[in-house]
Design a protein around this motif. Structure first.
Motif, mmCIF file in Angstrom:
data_model
loop_
_atom_site.group_PDB
_atom_site.id
_atom_site.type_symbol
_atom_site.label_atom_id
_atom_site.label_comp_id
_atom_site.label_asym_id
_atom_site.label_seq_id
_atom_site.Cartn_x
_atom_site.Cartn_y
_atom_site.Cartn_z
ATOM 1 N N GLU A 71 0.795 -1.090 0.040
ATOM 2 C CA GLU A 71 0.132 0.091 -0.001
ATOM 3 C C GLU A 71 0.876 1.162 -0.016
ATOM 4 O OE1 GLU A 71 -3.314 0.641 -0.709
ATOM 5 O OE2 GLU A 71 -3.586 -1.492 -1.226
ATOM 6 N N PRO A 72 1.809 1.403 0.918
ATOM 7 C CA PRO A 72 2.532 2.770 0.787
ATOM 8 C C PRO A 72 3.125 3.080 -0.358
ATOM 9 C CG PRO A 72 3.129 1.536 2.579
ATOM 10 C CD PRO A 72 2.351 0.401 1.845
ATOM 11 N N ALA A 73 3.658 1.833 -1.101
ATOM 12 C CA ALA A 73 4.311 1.980 -2.599
ATOM 13 C C ALA A 73 3.381 2.554 -3.581
ATOM 14 C CB ALA A 73 5.012 0.888 -3.066
ATOM 15 N N LYS A 74 2.049 2.344 -3.531
ATOM 16 C CA LYS A 74 1.113 2.506 -4.430
ATOM 17 C C LYS A 74 0.733 4.113 -4.502
ATOM 18 C CE LYS A 74 -1.621 -1.615 -4.391
ATOM 19 N NZ LYS A 74 -2.681 -2.183 -4.326
ATOM 20 N N SER A 75 1.325 4.713 -3.547
ATOM 21 C CA SER A 75 1.278 6.264 -3.659
ATOM 22 C C SER A 75 2.131 7.117 -3.993
ATOM 23 C CB SER A 75 0.209 6.804 -2.156
ATOM 24 O OG SER A 75 1.449 6.582 -1.185
ATOM 25 N N SER A 76 3.401 6.230 -4.246
ATOM 26 C CA SER A 76 4.760 6.998 -4.538
ATOM 27 C C SER A 76 4.681 7.456 -6.080
ATOM 28 C CB SER A 76 5.635 5.999 -4.648
ATOM 29 O OG SER A 76 5.964 5.109 -5.691
ATOM 30 N N ALA A 77 5.342 8.573 -6.076
ATOM 31 C CA ALA A 77 5.309 9.381 -7.613
ATOM 32 C C ALA A 77 5.590 8.416 -8.688
ATOM 33 C CB ALA A 77 6.094 10.419 -7.515
ATOM 34 N N ALA A 78 6.772 7.475 -8.431
ATOM 35 C CA ALA A 78 7.461 6.684 -9.378
ATOM 36 C C ALA A 78 6.461 5.517 -9.775
ATOM 37 C CB ALA A 78 8.553 5.946 -8.855
ATOM 38 N N LEU A 82 4.562 5.348 -13.383
ATOM 39 C CA LEU A 82 4.687 4.280 -14.476
ATOM 40 C C LEU A 82 3.091 3.796 -14.583
ATOM 41 C CD1 LEU A 82 6.352 2.149 -15.653
ATOM 42 C CD2 LEU A 82 6.519 0.830 -13.680
ATOM 43 N N ARG A 83 2.206 3.770 -13.762
ATOM 44 C CA ARG A 83 1.032 3.371 -13.920
ATOM 45 C C ARG A 83 0.465 4.281 -15.316
ATOM 46 N NH1 ARG A 83 -3.174 0.600 -11.884
ATOM 47 N NH2 ARG A 83 -1.913 -0.286 -10.268
ATOM 48 N N GLY A 84 0.656 5.450 -14.787
ATOM 49 C CA GLY A 84 0.015 6.483 -15.872
ATOM 50 C C GLY A 84 0.669 6.206 -17.160
ATOM 51 N N GLN A 85 1.793 5.996 -17.282
ATOM 52 C CA GLN A 85 2.594 5.765 -18.695
ATOM 53 C C GLN A 85 1.951 4.428 -19.316
ATOM 54 O OE1 GLN A 85 6.910 5.124 -18.267
ATOM 55 N NE2 GLN A 85 6.730 3.957 -20.128
ATOM 56 N N ALA A 97 -4.795 10.188 -16.921
ATOM 57 C CA ALA A 97 -4.734 11.563 -16.143
ATOM 58 C C ALA A 97 -4.780 11.349 -14.579
ATOM 59 C CB ALA A 97 -5.890 12.134 -16.749
ATOM 60 N N ARG A 98 -5.709 10.336 -14.089
ATOM 61 C CA ARG A 98 -5.764 10.313 -12.631
ATOM 62 C C ARG A 98 -4.418 10.058 -11.989
ATOM 63 N NH1 ARG A 98 -10.953 8.397 -14.111
ATOM 64 N NH2 ARG A 98 -10.076 5.987 -13.859
ATOM 65 N N SER A 99 -3.976 8.807 -12.597
ATOM 66 C CA SER A 99 -2.693 8.545 -11.913
ATOM 67 C C SER A 99 -1.553 9.555 -12.066
ATOM 68 C CB SER A 99 -2.199 7.294 -12.637
ATOM 69 O OG SER A 99 -3.004 6.170 -12.765
ATOM 70 N N LEU A 100 -1.538 10.257 -13.240
ATOM 71 C CA LEU A 100 -0.405 11.514 -13.515
ATOM 72 C C LEU A 100 -0.878 12.504 -12.823
ATOM 73 C CD1 LEU A 100 0.094 10.643 -17.159
ATOM 74 C CD2 LEU A 100 1.686 10.135 -15.477
ATOM 75 N N ALA A 105 1.273 15.384 -7.911
ATOM 76 C CA ALA A 105 0.754 15.794 -6.281
ATOM 77 C C ALA A 105 1.624 15.153 -5.309
ATOM 78 C CB ALA A 105 -0.800 15.250 -5.780
ATOM 79 N N ALA A 106 2.251 13.755 -5.658
ATOM 80 C CA ALA A 106 3.025 13.156 -4.714
ATOM 81 C C ALA A 106 4.801 13.929 -4.829
ATOM 82 C CB ALA A 106 3.097 11.616 -4.990
ATOM 83 N N ASP A 107 4.953 13.929 -6.050
ATOM 84 C CA ASP A 107 6.168 14.738 -6.318
ATOM 85 C C ASP A 107 6.167 15.539 -7.554
ATOM 86 O OD1 ASP A 107 8.927 15.400 -6.834
ATOM 87 O OD2 ASP A 107 9.441 13.402 -7.257
ATOM 88 N N PRO A 108 6.028 16.969 -7.126
ATOM 89 C CA PRO A 108 5.858 17.899 -8.476
ATOM 90 C C PRO A 108 7.124 17.811 -9.501
ATOM 91 C CG PRO A 108 5.155 18.927 -6.256
ATOM 92 C CD PRO A 108 6.009 17.621 -6.021
ATOM 93 N N ALA A 109 8.156 17.314 -9.087
ATOM 94 C CA ALA A 109 9.322 17.583 -9.866
ATOM 95 C C ALA A 109 9.443 15.905 -10.337
ATOM 96 C CB ALA A 109 10.732 17.799 -8.954
ATOM 97 N N SER A 110 8.680 15.071 -10.473
ATOM 98 C CA SER A 110 8.857 13.914 -11.108
ATOM 99 C C SER A 110 8.943 13.887 -12.622
ATOM 100 C CB SER A 110 7.687 13.083 -10.670
ATOM 101 O OG SER A 110 7.575 11.822 -11.345
ATOM 102 N N PRO A 111 9.997 13.473 -13.176
ATOM 103 C CA PRO A 111 10.092 13.613 -14.778
ATOM 104 C C PRO A 111 9.147 13.285 -15.346
ATOM 105 C CG PRO A 111 11.387 11.819 -13.785
ATOM 106 C CD PRO A 111 10.665 12.583 -12.532
#
Length: 190
Positions: A71-78, A82-85, A97-100, A105-111
């Motif tokens: 569960e904690p990993a499911k809210s990580s930006a990475a 990847l889910r959004g991709q 769009a929801r995933s991204l 929100a989890a990491d605004p600097a996520s590449p």
């Protein structure tokens, strides 16, 4: 040997037993933190396997694997990125769009999250949202050709043909292998 020495020797704990007891004590102390460490390791392994599957074009399998992450990993930006991709690859644009958005929100600097969000929103027919996401991606993405391609597509759908043609030409110049023949086709329409 006197009696006191014999008694002291009898009460001594052999070194092997002492070492075993110490190891058990350390194991008990570390064992309290072990479930979290194991969950982190499991999440990392799942993420790496899912990335490998996604890179091989096996996005349905990658998403299934991501679904099994702790569960904690499911809210990580990475994880969310990847889910959004993969959801984009599977043409599930609203879910992407929801995933991204959650990844941002989890990491605004996520590449490249803004770029991928722009792509998902374009395909979900949210042109204003796509334009805003693509504008946010400007200067932060390494995928300039895709950014210009989708910027051109949004402009073309908004009937801004001259600007669309310029953006599509920039896309072709930035990385023709990545955007051709799509860029040329839509540039001809502009």
């Amino acid at each position: 040997m006197n009696t006191a020495r014999r008694r002291a020797r009898a009460l001594r704990v052999p070194r092997s037993v002492s070492a075993l007891a110490g190891a058990l004590a350390i194991g008990l102390v570390l064992g309290a933190a072990a479930p979290d460490a194991l969950a982190d390791d499991r999440a990392t392994v799942i993420q790496l396997r899912a990335e490998r599957l996604a890179n091989a074009g096996e996005c349905a399998e990658a998403i299934a694997l991501l679904d099994g992450a702790p569960e904690p990993a499911k809210s990580s930006a990475a994880h969310l990125r990847l889910r959004g991709q993969c959801e984009i690859e599977l043409r599930r644009f609203d879910a992407a769009a929801r995933s991204l958005r959650a990844a941002k929100a989890a990491d605004p600097a996520s590449p490249d999250v803004d770029l991928m969000l722009g792509i998902a929103l374009y395909h979900a027919d949210d042109l204003a949202g796509a334009q805003a996401a693509l504008d946010a991606a400007q200067g932060t993405t390494t995928r300039e050709a895709e950014l210009e391609l989708y910027r051109g597509l949004v402009l073309l759908r908004n009937a801004k043909t001259r600007e669309a043609a310029l953006a599509l030409e920039r896309a072709r110049r930035a990385d023709p292998d990545r955007v051709e023949p799509v860029a040329s086709y839509y540039a001809a329409l502009a």
